[in-house]
Design a protein around this motif. Structure first.
Motif, short mmCIF file in Angstrom:
data_model
loop_
_atom_site.label_atom_id
_atom_site.label_comp_id
_atom_site.label_asym_id
_atom_site.label_seq_id
_atom_site.Cartn_x
_atom_site.Cartn_y
_atom_site.Cartn_z
N CYS A 237 4.92 30.08 -17.70
CA CYS A 237 6.10 30.93 -17.45
C CYS A 237 7.39 30.12 -17.48
O CYS A 237 8.44 30.65 -17.88
N CYS A 238 7.33 28.85 -17.06
CA CYS A 238 8.51 27.99 -17.19
C CYS A 238 8.91 27.86 -18.66
O CYS A 238 10.09 27.96 -19.00
N LEU A 239 7.93 27.63 -19.51
CA LEU A 239 8.20 27.49 -20.94
C LEU A 239 8.76 28.78 -21.53
O LEU A 239 9.77 28.77 -22.24
N LEU A 240 8.11 29.90 -21.21
CA LEU A 240 8.59 31.19 -21.73
C LEU A 240 9.97 31.52 -21.18
O LEU A 240 10.83 32.06 -21.90
N GLY A 241 10.21 31.22 -19.90
CA GLY A 241 11.53 31.47 -19.32
C GLY A 241 12.60 30.64 -19.98
O GLY A 241 13.71 31.13 -20.23
N PHE A 242 12.29 29.39 -20.31
CA PHE A 242 13.26 28.54 -20.99
C PHE A 242 13.55 29.05 -22.39
O PHE A 242 14.72 29.11 -22.81
N LEU A 243 12.50 29.44 -23.11
CA LEU A 243 12.69 29.95 -24.47
C LEU A 243 13.47 31.26 -24.46
O LEU A 243 14.29 31.51 -25.35
N PHE A 244 13.21 32.11 -23.48
CA PHE A 244 13.97 33.36 -23.37
C PHE A 244 15.39 33.09 -22.91
O PHE A 244 16.33 33.76 -23.35
N GLY A 245 15.55 32.09 -22.03
CA GLY A 245 16.86 31.82 -21.48
C GLY A 245 17.82 31.18 -22.46
O GLY A 245 19.04 31.37 -22.35
N LEU A 246 17.32 30.42 -23.44
CA LEU A 246 18.21 29.74 -24.38
C LEU A 246 19.12 30.72 -25.13
O LEU A 246 20.34 30.55 -25.13
N ALA B 174 21.37 41.66 -18.12
CA ALA B 174 20.48 42.53 -17.35
C ALA B 174 19.71 43.48 -18.28
O ALA B 174 18.51 43.70 -18.10
N LEU B 175 20.40 44.03 -19.29
CA LEU B 175 19.73 44.93 -20.23
C LEU B 175 18.71 44.20 -21.08
O LEU B 175 17.64 44.75 -21.38
N ALA B 176 19.01 42.96 -21.47
CA ALA B 176 18.05 42.19 -22.26
C ALA B 176 16.77 41.93 -21.47
O ALA B 176 15.66 42.07 -21.99
N GLN C 199 22.99 34.45 -12.65
CA GLN C 199 22.46 35.29 -13.72
C GLN C 199 21.63 36.42 -13.11
O GLN C 199 20.86 36.20 -12.17
N VAL C 200 21.76 37.61 -13.66
CA VAL C 200 21.07 38.78 -13.14
C VAL C 200 19.95 39.17 -14.09
O VAL C 200 20.16 39.27 -15.31
N SER C 201 18.76 39.36 -13.54
CA SER C 201 17.61 39.76 -14.34
C SER C 201 17.00 41.05 -13.79
O SER C 201 16.77 41.16 -12.58
N LEU C 202 16.74 41.98 -14.69
CA LEU C 202 16.03 43.21 -14.33
C LEU C 202 14.62 43.21 -14.90
O LEU C 202 13.97 44.25 -14.92
N GLY C 203 14.15 42.04 -15.34
CA GLY C 203 12.85 42.00 -16.01
C GLY C 203 11.91 40.92 -15.52
O GLY C 203 10.99 40.53 -16.24
N HIS C 204 12.12 40.42 -14.31
CA HIS C 204 11.26 39.34 -13.85
C HIS C 204 9.84 39.80 -13.55
O HIS C 204 8.94 38.97 -13.38
N GLY C 205 9.63 41.10 -13.46
CA GLY C 205 8.26 41.59 -13.35
C GLY C 205 7.43 41.21 -14.56
O GLY C 205 6.21 41.08 -14.47
N ALA C 206 8.08 40.99 -15.72
CA ALA C 206 7.36 40.57 -16.92
C ALA C 206 6.77 39.17 -16.74
O ALA C 206 5.64 38.90 -17.15
N PHE D 12 15.77 43.71 -18.93
CA PHE D 12 15.15 45.02 -18.68
C PHE D 12 14.28 45.43 -19.86
O PHE D 12 13.19 45.99 -19.68
N ALA D 13 14.74 45.14 -21.07
CA ALA D 13 13.95 45.44 -22.27
C ALA D 13 12.64 44.65 -22.25
O ALA D 13 11.59 45.16 -22.67
N LEU D 14 12.70 43.41 -21.76
CA LEU D 14 11.48 42.60 -21.66
C LEU D 14 10.48 43.25 -20.71
O LEU D 14 9.27 43.30 -20.99
N ALA D 15 10.96 43.76 -19.58
CA ALA D 15 10.06 44.40 -18.62
C ALA D 15 9.43 45.66 -19.17
O ALA D 15 8.29 45.99 -18.86
N ILE D 16 10.17 46.39 -20.01
CA ILE D 16 9.64 47.62 -20.60
C ILE D 16 8.62 47.31 -21.69
O ILE D 16 7.58 47.96 -21.81
N ALA D 17 8.90 46.28 -22.49
CA ALA D 17 8.07 46.01 -23.67
C ALA D 17 6.75 45.33 -23.33
O ALA D 17 5.73 45.60 -24.00
#
Length: 321
Positions: A94-103, A114-116, A56-63, A118-123
């Protein structure tokens, strides 16, 4: 114990011994820089697990880095937890938030995921500045924290003590991630990365395991964010721009999909090359950084193929003997 496990254990022991020796010799600026290098290595390792482990590719892990940093900053400013106990707290959140976002995100693949992210990193940086959260996050000004004090019975400088605790947390989380990748979780993630249809046919719960990979990855990056707050004693929304997420992605490209040592090489690149480029030329900092990045990205695969060929040749030689 397999030969790979033995080599990893020996390498880990050497690194720990070298790190402990170095902590007694360096302090001040270099102690801080090495601690930041460890934090960046852990961040790259977290994203590497997601990309190289589950595909899986993520452009928003800075969030998630930002969330971990703020969990630590808020817990310290509100005096809820001791400084370094905030690291496991940030990891859990962050584990909990990552799981909730990942579902829901597991239904997305390729550029859509990646775009989803990326939107998290911007918001998120804008959300952290919202007036409703300002009593907790400090708004635009962020949170300024008191420096960490060394226990009276510890004969170390403050920066050496911070480096030591950072190294211990990073080593522990690296070991946990390594054990995960060597167990059933790693097997399931690799199946989902290489043969998702076959994995589903074999009974692997695609949704659960992909969300689990997102959770573990986000937790590791969140722990790095908490350590970053402990090092800098400051956290602000403007510290977690989209560039941070892109830098982590560059780090994974440099480190490769699986190499643990590669994460430290990538962290050294991300920690030192921008500073060196700025010292050479402030006008062309971005140009120099980009050129070095391109060179590393092109050279790294060639080194990987060279090591692979050497391994094949040495294997053939052992068979003929």
């Amino acid at each position: 114990m397999s030969s790979l496990s033995i080599r990893v254990s020996i390498l880990a022991g050497i690194c720990i011994a070298a790190g402990l020796a170095a902590m007694l010799l360096i302090h001040g600026y270099w102690a801080f820089k090495f601690a930041m290098l460890l934090v960046m290595a852990l961040s790259v390792r977290g994203l590497q697990l997601l990309i190289g482990g589950s595909g899986q590719v993520s452009l928003g892990h800075g969030a998630f880095f930002a969330v971990g940093a703020y969990v630590s900053g808020i817990a310290i400013s509100q005096q809820w937890l001791p400084v370094y106990v905030t690291v496991p707290a940030a990891l859990a959140v962050c584990c909990l938030l990552g799981f909730l976002f990942g579902l829901p995100a597991v239904r997305l693949v390729g550029p859509y995921l990646a775009l989803a992210t990326f939107a998290l990193a911007i918001a998120l940086p804008q959300l952290l500045k919202h007036p409703l959260l300002e009593p907790w996050t400090g708004g635009v000004s962020g949170l300024s924290l008191d420096p960490i004090e060394v226990p009276a019975w510890i004969p170390l400088h403050a920066d050496q003590w911070i480096l030591l605790i950072t190294a211990l947390w990073v080593a522990l989380i690296y070991w946990v991630l390594y054990r995960l990748m060597q167990g059933p979780a790693g097997l399931a993630w690799h199946m989902l990365r290489d043969h998702p249809t076959a994995a589903a046919a074999a009974g692997v719960d695609v949704r659960k395991w992909k969300a689990g990979a997102f959770a573990v990855s986000a937790g590791a990056v969140g722990a790095a964010g908490a350590l970053n707050t402990c090092l800098t004693n400051f956290v602000s929304p403007d510290s977690f721009t989209v560039f941070l997420s892109l830098s982590l992605l560059v780090g994974v490209a440099i480190a490769g999909p699986k190499s643990i040592m590669g994460t430290f090489v990538a962290a050294a690149f991300l920690s030192f090359v921008p500073d060196m480029a700025e010292k050479i030329s402030q006008e062309f900092t971005g140009v120099l950084y980009g050129l070095v990045m391109l060179a590393v990205v092109f050279i790294s695969p060639m080194l990987g193929r060279w090591r692979h060929r050497r391994a094949l040749i040495s294997g053939d030689e052992r068979q003929t003997q």
